[in-house]
Motif scaffolding. Structure first.
Motif, PDB file in Angstrom:
ATOM      1  N   LEU A  53       0.591  -5.825  -3.315  1.00  0.00           N
ATOM      2  CA  LEU A  53       1.566  -4.971  -2.617  1.00  0.00           C
ATOM      3  C   LEU A  53       2.521  -5.830  -1.781  1.00  0.00           C
ATOM      4  CD1 LEU A  53      -0.642  -1.951  -1.445  1.00  0.00           C
ATOM      5  CD2 LEU A  53       1.193  -1.875  -3.134  1.00  0.00           C
ATOM      6  N   ARG A  54       1.971  -6.827  -1.112  1.00  0.00           N
ATOM      7  CA  ARG A  54       2.815  -7.669  -0.262  1.00  0.00           C
ATOM      8  C   ARG A  54       3.747  -8.556  -1.089  1.00  0.00           C
ATOM      9  NH1 ARG A  54       1.412  -6.077   4.420  1.00  0.00           N
ATOM     10  NH2 ARG A  54      -0.751  -5.815   5.098  1.00  0.00           N
ATOM     11  N   ASN A  55       3.429  -8.692  -2.391  1.00  0.00           N
ATOM     12  CA  ASN A  55       4.319  -9.452  -3.281  1.00  0.00           C
ATOM     13  C   ASN A  55       5.228  -8.545  -4.097  1.00  0.00           C
ATOM     14  OD1 ASN A  55       4.059 -12.534  -3.476  1.00  0.00           O
ATOM     15  ND2 ASN A  55       1.989 -11.790  -3.044  1.00  0.00           N
ATOM     16  N   GLY A  56       5.369  -7.307  -3.655  1.00  0.00           N
ATOM     17  CA  GLY A  56       6.354  -6.417  -4.262  1.00  0.00           C
ATOM     18  C   GLY A  56       5.934  -5.780  -5.575  1.00  0.00           C
ATOM     19  N   LYS A  57       4.648  -5.737  -5.866  1.00  0.00           N
ATOM     20  CA  LYS A  57       4.220  -5.143  -7.131  1.00  0.00           C
ATOM     21  C   LYS A  57       3.607  -3.762  -6.902  1.00  0.00           C
ATOM     22  CE  LYS A  57       3.245  -9.771  -8.920  1.00  0.00           C
ATOM     23  NZ  LYS A  57       4.626 -10.054  -9.323  1.00  0.00           N
ATOM     24  N   ALA A  58       3.898  -2.851  -7.817  1.00  0.00           N
ATOM     25  CA  ALA A  58       3.213  -1.554  -7.780  1.00  0.00           C
ATOM     26  C   ALA A  58       1.760  -1.782  -8.197  1.00  0.00           C
ATOM     27  CB  ALA A  58       3.886  -0.591  -8.753  1.00  0.00           C
ATOM     28  N   VAL A  59       0.837  -0.964  -7.681  1.00  0.00           N
ATOM     29  CA  VAL A  59      -0.582  -1.184  -7.983  1.00  0.00           C
ATOM     30  C   VAL A  59      -1.242   0.115  -8.435  1.00  0.00           C
ATOM     31  CG1 VAL A  59      -2.811  -1.941  -7.059  1.00  0.00           C
ATOM     32  CG2 VAL A  59      -0.724  -3.042  -6.253  1.00  0.00           C
ATOM     33  N   VAL A  60      -2.073  -0.017  -9.477  1.00  0.00           N
ATOM     34  CA  VAL A  60      -2.938   1.084  -9.912  1.00  0.00           C
ATOM     35  C   VAL A  60      -4.367   0.580  -9.813  1.00  0.00           C
ATOM     36  CG1 VAL A  60      -3.609   2.555 -11.857  1.00  0.00           C
ATOM     37  CG2 VAL A  60      -1.181   2.026 -11.468  1.00  0.00           C
ATOM     38  N   SER A  61      -5.254   1.393  -9.220  1.00  0.00           N
ATOM     39  CA  SER A  61      -6.627   0.940  -9.001  1.00  0.00           C
ATOM     40  C   SER A  61      -7.619   2.044  -9.359  1.00  0.00           C
ATOM     41  CB  SER A  61      -6.786   0.545  -7.528  1.00  0.00           C
ATOM     42  OG  SER A  61      -8.137   0.385  -7.198  1.00  0.00           O
ATOM     43  N   ALA A  62      -8.839   1.623  -9.706  1.00  0.00           N
ATOM     44  CA  ALA A  62      -9.908   2.598  -9.949  1.00  0.00           C
ATOM     45  C   ALA A  62     -11.089   2.342  -9.017  1.00  0.00           C
ATOM     46  CB  ALA A  62     -10.363   2.506 -11.408  1.00  0.00           C
ATOM     47  N   SER A  63     -10.892   1.461  -8.013  1.00  0.00           N
ATOM     48  CA  SER A  63     -12.025   1.018  -7.182  1.00  0.00           C
ATOM     49  C   SER A  63     -12.300   1.972  -6.026  1.00  0.00           C
ATOM     50  CB  SER A  63     -11.757  -0.374  -6.636  1.00  0.00           C
ATOM     51  OG  SER A  63     -11.648  -1.279  -7.680  1.00  0.00           O
ATOM     52  N   LYS A  64     -13.088   2.979  -6.289  1.00  0.00           N
ATOM     53  CA  LYS A  64     -13.343   4.013  -5.272  1.00  0.00           C
ATOM     54  C   LYS A  64     -13.968   3.471  -4.002  1.00  0.00           C
ATOM     55  CE  LYS A  64     -16.361   3.937  -8.801  1.00  0.00           C
ATOM     56  NZ  LYS A  64     -17.055   4.677  -9.808  1.00  0.00           N
ATOM     57  N   LYS A  65     -14.925   2.516  -4.160  1.00  0.00           N
ATOM     58  CA  LYS A  65     -15.597   1.963  -2.977  1.00  0.00           C
ATOM     59  C   LYS A  65     -14.571   1.248  -2.088  1.00  0.00           C
ATOM     60  CE  LYS A  65     -19.723  -0.810  -1.952  1.00  0.00           C
ATOM     61  NZ  LYS A  65     -19.232  -1.728  -0.957  1.00  0.00           N
ATOM     62  N   MET A  66     -13.740   0.440  -2.720  1.00  0.00           N
ATOM     63  CA  MET A  66     -12.730  -0.311  -1.972  1.00  0.00           C
ATOM     64  C   MET A  66     -11.752   0.649  -1.274  1.00  0.00           C
ATOM     65  SD  MET A  66      -9.290  -1.264  -2.326  1.00  0.00           S
ATOM     66  CE  MET A  66      -8.813  -1.333  -4.035  1.00  0.00           C
ATOM     67  N   ILE A  67     -11.293   1.659  -2.000  1.00  0.00           N
ATOM     68  CA  ILE A  67     -10.295   2.566  -1.417  1.00  0.00           C
ATOM     69  C   ILE A  67     -10.916   3.358  -0.262  1.00  0.00           C
ATOM     70  CG2 ILE A  67      -8.753   4.528  -1.890  1.00  0.00           C
ATOM     71  CD1 ILE A  67      -8.744   3.450  -4.860  1.00  0.00           C
ATOM     72  N   ALA A  68     -12.126   3.870  -0.487  1.00  0.00           N
ATOM     73  CA  ALA A  68     -12.770   4.673   0.554  1.00  0.00           C
ATOM     74  C   ALA A  68     -13.032   3.856   1.817  1.00  0.00           C
ATOM     75  CB  ALA A  68     -14.079   5.255   0.019  1.00  0.00           C
ATOM     76  N   GLU A  69     -13.436   2.606   1.629  1.00  0.00           N
ATOM     77  CA  GLU A  69     -13.801   1.787   2.795  1.00  0.00           C
ATOM     78  C   GLU A  69     -12.593   1.193   3.513  1.00  0.00           C
ATOM     79  OE1 GLU A  69     -16.689  -0.986   1.322  1.00  0.00           O
ATOM     80  OE2 GLU A  69     -18.299   0.514   1.327  1.00  0.00           O
ATOM     81  N   HIS A  70     -11.445   1.147   2.830  1.00  0.00           N
ATOM     82  CA  HIS A  70     -10.264   0.511   3.431  1.00  0.00           C
ATOM     83  C   HIS A  70      -9.086   1.459   3.561  1.00  0.00           C
ATOM     84  CE1 HIS A  70     -11.824  -3.612   3.440  1.00  0.00           C
ATOM     85  NE2 HIS A  70     -12.391  -3.322   2.283  1.00  0.00           N
ATOM     86  N   LEU A  71      -9.357   2.744   3.609  1.00  0.00           N
ATOM     87  CA  LEU A  71      -8.256   3.713   3.594  1.00  0.00           C
ATOM     88  C   LEU A  71      -7.202   3.470   4.688  1.00  0.00           C
ATOM     89  CD1 LEU A  71      -7.359   5.902   1.750  1.00  0.00           C
ATOM     90  CD2 LEU A  71      -8.693   7.543   3.053  1.00  0.00           C
ATOM     91  N   PRO A  72      -7.586   3.236   5.945  1.00  0.00           N
ATOM     92  CA  PRO A  72      -6.546   3.042   6.963  1.00  0.00           C
ATOM     93  C   PRO A  72      -5.625   1.864   6.642  1.00  0.00           C
ATOM     94  CG  PRO A  72      -8.674   3.390   7.994  1.00  0.00           C
ATOM     95  CD  PRO A  72      -8.938   3.252   6.529  1.00  0.00           C
ATOM     96  N   GLU A  73      -6.201   0.729   6.219  1.00  0.00           N
ATOM     97  CA  GLU A  73      -5.366  -0.443   5.895  1.00  0.00           C
ATOM     98  C   GLU A  73      -4.479  -0.156   4.691  1.00  0.00           C
ATOM     99  OE1 GLU A  73      -8.898  -0.619   6.364  1.00  0.00           O
ATOM    100  OE2 GLU A  73      -9.374  -2.748   6.282  1.00  0.00           O
ATOM    101  N   ILE A  74      -5.034   0.568   3.716  1.00  0.00           N
ATOM    102  CA  ILE A  74      -4.272   0.872   2.502  1.00  0.00           C
ATOM    103  C   ILE A  74      -3.099   1.795   2.819  1.00  0.00           C
ATOM    104  CG2 ILE A  74      -4.448   2.203   0.353  1.00  0.00           C
ATOM    105  CD1 ILE A  74      -7.205   0.891  -0.022  1.00  0.00           C
ATOM    106  N   LEU A  75      -3.334   2.752   3.705  1.00  0.00           N
ATOM    107  CA  LEU A  75      -2.246   3.649   4.116  1.00  0.00           C
ATOM    108  C   LEU A  75      -1.153   2.851   4.812  1.00  0.00           C
ATOM    109  CD1 LEU A  75      -4.408   6.596   5.502  1.00  0.00           C
ATOM    110  CD2 LEU A  75      -2.898   6.703   3.519  1.00  0.00           C
ATOM    111  N   GLN A  76      -1.577   1.947   5.668  1.00  0.00           N
ATOM    112  CA  GLN A  76      -0.598   1.148   6.412  1.00  0.00           C
ATOM    113  C   GLN A  76       0.221   0.247   5.481  1.00  0.00           C
ATOM    114  OE1 GLN A  76      -2.289  -1.085   9.640  1.00  0.00           O
ATOM    115  NE2 GLN A  76      -0.312  -1.989  10.144  1.00  0.00           N
ATOM    116  N   MET A  77      -0.449  -0.388   4.541  1.00  0.00           N
ATOM    117  CA  MET A  77       0.260  -1.280   3.611  1.00  0.00           C
ATOM    118  C   MET A  77       1.296  -0.525   2.786  1.00  0.00           C
ATOM    119  SD  MET A  77      -2.093  -4.152   1.888  1.00  0.00           S
ATOM    120  CE  MET A  77      -3.667  -3.325   1.883  1.00  0.00           C
ATOM    121  N   GLN A  78       0.931   0.715   2.405  1.00  0.00           N
ATOM    122  CA  GLN A  78       1.886   1.495   1.623  1.00  0.00           C
ATOM    123  C   GLN A  78       3.106   1.853   2.466  1.00  0.00           C
ATOM    124  OE1 GLN A  78       0.003   4.509  -1.246  1.00  0.00           O
ATOM    125  NE2 GLN A  78      -1.612   4.000   0.170  1.00  0.00           N
ATOM    126  N   GLN A  79       2.861   2.152   3.746  1.00  0.00           N
ATOM    127  CA  GLN A  79       3.985   2.474   4.624  1.00  0.00           C
ATOM    128  C   GLN A  79       4.874   1.261   4.835  1.00  0.00           C
ATOM    129  OE1 GLN A  79       2.763   4.788   8.187  1.00  0.00           O
ATOM    130  NE2 GLN A  79       3.664   6.340   6.859  1.00  0.00           N
TER     131      GLN A  79
END
Ligand code: HSE
Length: 418
Positions: A88-114
């Motif tokens: 994301l920080r290198n300007g690429k769109a991302v598709v993921s299937a990693s539920k554990k990662m997304i669930a455990e890092h939701l606040p950081e992921i929301l911030q990075m998208q913003q």
């Protein structure tokens, strides 16, 4: 991205889902999406794709300027988070299937998208082939979504089906789930409910704007369910399922958990067998809706990843409408549950934990009771899943605080106590 733009993919992972996606993309040339490189962990394995496609260097994908989409379907949640962050920080769109990662890092992921304004899509992370995230995100208004009840883990549903309908023992059923590519590489994540609660944390965000770490959501898996529980279920014309549930209470807060539950045989979720998943949504005017589809496996999961890749063509992003555009709901642990509890000895069960007990039975080797308790009695200790005890929720288990006094009075009257 415009509709004519070529999507050039860097793929992380070539396991059940990664290989499925590779095959599915070969069958969908109209998408104009091609995999340029695949990053894998171990180079020695024989794979069904040209050797020149593979690398073990993540930088070959993350810093390749021609790659505009990173698809990440690896097993390691920490490595996945690092990949997503760099991409994301290198300007690429991302598709993921990693539920554990997304669930455990939701606040950081929301911030990075913003911060980056880039799309990060993960439809495959919950209920695989059922388009539940985009549905919850786009279709239901905040106030209209009263309740959701779902089967979100394919492996445990598969195991319960095989055990109770085909009389397979637990280990054989689990082995079959592993051989079919449904189970996590550490099957404890499926069996003990971790995978389901991770998915539930993700869906609670899109349904209600709740951002909660999975550790703060009450859950267990199917590890304590016994054959004697299945016999009780059969007697009462019920099935037992691992159910993820959320319900808006009268004060607007949301009760949510993942626990085994009795399901009436004529309910839609009783119809969900094997690795299928199902989601029942109760909303203000539409009443009940039922979504059904394969929740695990190579092509069903790849189909959701494919759909996310296709959505990048029109720059689709989750807006997190319930979180940012409405007043988000709060998760609460202040309500009551009606439970069935089976156990080996009365000495393991403390009467004072229950508001009232409606029914109890004692066979020589196994006893059970049905009673009502405050949810704090479950979140505040492990007594209900120790010493061979097995807790299963009643068919309509959630009792609002505002109803408890009347219900308690009625129940004591019925029992002839007042
Ligand atoms: N282990 C997961 C399941 C795979 O059984 O549902 C799909 O997320």
């Amino acid at each position: 991205m415009d509709a004519h733009k070529q999507l050039t993919i860097g793929l992380f992972g070539f396991g059940v889902v990664g290989e499925g996606l590779y095959k599915v993309l070969q069958q969908t040339p109209s998408l104009k999406a091609s995999i340029k490189k695949v990053c894998i962990k171990h180079s020695g394995k024989i794979r069904n794709a040209p050797a020149s496609l593979f690398t073990t260097e993540k930088e070959d994908l993350l810093f390749d300027e021609n790659i505009n989409v990173i698809v990440e379907v690896i097993d390691d949640a920490n490595a996945a988070f690092e990949i997503v962050s760099i991409a994301l920080r290198n300007g690429k769109a991302v598709v993921s299937a990693s539920k554990k990662m997304i669930a455990e890092h939701l606040p950081e992921i929301l911030q990075m998208q913003q911060e980056t304004g880039l799309p990060f899509l993960y439809e495959a992370s919950a209920c695989a082939s059922i388009p539940v995230i985009r549905n919850l995100e786009e279709y239901y208004d905040n106030d209209l979504l009263h309740a959701i009840k779902a089967i979100v883990n394919g492996s445990t549903n598969f195991i319960l089906t095989k055990m109770f309908e085909e009389k397979l023992d637990f280990q054989s059923a689990l082995l079959l789930a592993q051989q079919s590519g449904f189970a996590e590489s550490n099957p404890k994540l499926d069996v003990e409910g971790y995978d389901a609660v991770n998915k539930w944390a993700i869906l609670l965000n899109h349904a209600y704007g709740i951002v909660e770490h999975p550790d703060n959501i009450l859950f267990t898996g199917i590890q304590h369910i016994q054959l004697s529980d299945a016999a009780v279920a059969k007697e009462k014309n019920y099935d037992i399922k691992l159910i993820a549930q959320a319900k808006k209470l009268k004060n607007g807060q949301v009760a949510a958990f993942v626990l085994p539950q009795f399901v009436k045989l004529n309910e839609p979720l009783a119809f969900v067998k094997n690795e299928y998943n199902g989601v029942v949504i109760e909303s203000g005017f539409a009443d009940k809706q039922f979504f059904y589809g394969k929740g695990a496996g190579s092509f069903p999961t790849a189909s959701a990843v494919l759909s996310d890749i296709a959505a990048l063509r029109y720059d689709y992003r989750y807006e997190y409408k319930k979180l940012y555009h409405h007043h988000p709901h709060e998760l609460t642990h202040d309500y009551y549950l009606k439970v069935y509890l089976s156990f080996d000895d009365w000495k393991y069960i403390r009467r004072e934990k229950f508001e009232w007990i409606e029914e109890w039975h004692a066979d020589a080797d196994r006893k059970y009771l049905i009673g009502v308790l405050h949810v704090n009695q479950l979140t505040g200790g492990n007594w209900w899943r120790e010493n061979g005890s097995s807790l299963i929720l009643s068919i309509d288990p959630i009792i609002d605080n505002l109803d408890i006094i009347n219900l308690k009075k009625r129940s004591l009257e019925l029992a002839g106590i007042v």
